[in-house]
Design an enzyme around this catalytic site. Sequence first.
Site, mmCIF file in Angstrom:
data_model
loop_
_atom_site.group_PDB
_atom_site.id
_atom_site.type_symbol
_atom_site.label_atom_id
_atom_site.label_comp_id
_atom_site.label_asym_id
_atom_site.label_seq_id
_atom_site.Cartn_x
_atom_site.Cartn_y
_atom_site.Cartn_z
ATOM 1 N N PRO A 22 1.085 -0.458 0.008
ATOM 2 C CA PRO A 22 0.023 0.569 -0.188
ATOM 3 C C PRO A 22 1.061 1.205 0.339
ATOM 4 C CG PRO A 22 0.084 -0.922 2.277
ATOM 5 C CD PRO A 22 0.885 -1.875 1.278
ATOM 6 N N GLU A 23 2.019 1.628 -0.291
ATOM 7 C CA GLU A 23 3.526 2.670 0.007
ATOM 8 C C GLU A 23 2.589 3.689 -0.901
ATOM 9 O OE1 GLU A 23 6.113 -0.666 0.478
ATOM 10 O OE2 GLU A 23 4.075 -0.669 -0.507
ATOM 11 N N VAL A 24 1.824 3.395 -2.107
ATOM 12 C CA VAL A 24 1.166 4.571 -2.688
ATOM 13 C C VAL A 24 0.385 5.539 -2.378
ATOM 14 C CG1 VAL A 24 1.953 3.436 -4.888
ATOM 15 C CG2 VAL A 24 0.431 2.634 -4.419
ATOM 16 N N ARG B 85 -0.013 6.487 0.425
ATOM 17 C CA ARG B 85 1.615 6.867 1.784
ATOM 18 C C ARG B 85 1.832 7.783 0.852
ATOM 19 N NH1 ARG B 85 -2.656 4.287 4.107
ATOM 20 N NH2 ARG B 85 -2.250 2.753 4.433
ATOM 21 N N LEU C 58 4.349 7.091 -0.926
ATOM 22 C CA LEU C 58 5.660 6.062 -0.953
ATOM 23 C C LEU C 58 5.869 5.446 -2.579
ATOM 24 C CD1 LEU C 58 5.502 5.464 2.872
ATOM 25 C CD2 LEU C 58 7.111 6.704 2.126
#
Length: 259
Positions: free
Chosen positions: A136-138, A140, A142
């Site tokens: 799920p980085e994108v 945030r 990231l």
Amino acid sequence: MSDLVLYESRSPAVVLTINRADKRNALNRPLIAELTDAFIRAGDDASARCVILTGAGPTFCAGMDLTELRESVNRNPGALEVWHDALKLATLYDRIYTLPKPTIAAVNGAAVAGGAGLVTVCDLAISVPSAQFGYPEVRRGLVAAMVMPHLLRHVGERMARHLLLTGELIGAEDAVRAGLINQSVPPDRLMSRALELAQSIAEGGPQALAATKSLLHQFSRQAISIEEAARASAAPRLTDECREGLRAFFEKKPPPWSV
């Protein structure tokens, strides 16, 4: 070594347990350092034919400690600290991936972001049916740069694009079908199955296993260096978009770019 990583000999394996359950086993600086030391120790341990990595509590690893990251990006000077943090995590991934001894991820719960990265750098992976996996980085602000090569090797580009671009989580059955993990087993069978795999591995010659791992690494060598992957991961952490994403996460609000 403190109790952030538990080291247990379970012949023919060593079991490393990420022991930060109160923080969902999130990866902070002390934990990354202790995991690195634990894998070095396991690599030198003559009694260990392979290494099993698991987590304490209901979560395998929730990924990067976002509280620590927020403190880093809000601190001045942040750039050097953020770069060093990314490099240490990238180095840990590479150490696990290139360890001469086979590694098994025994995934006892959710493995997301950097936690999913730990799964991908292990040679084999099994999980409980309730485990979820994702990047799920994108969401945030990231970028999951340092784990991309490992994810691509397991699931192929189409599934990798789905996981990395949507940030959606998938369950254990989908993870098996995608090739992200090898098998899903009941919770009471997780460690016993991991030890069965360790026993099968131990029937191979130590030098033959090490040579096989070395060849696998050569045949699947990633296109960019550890330093480049770390830099690609660190750079987005210093952007306003990341700061806004982290603020929204901690305030439990949608990020400003969502519609």
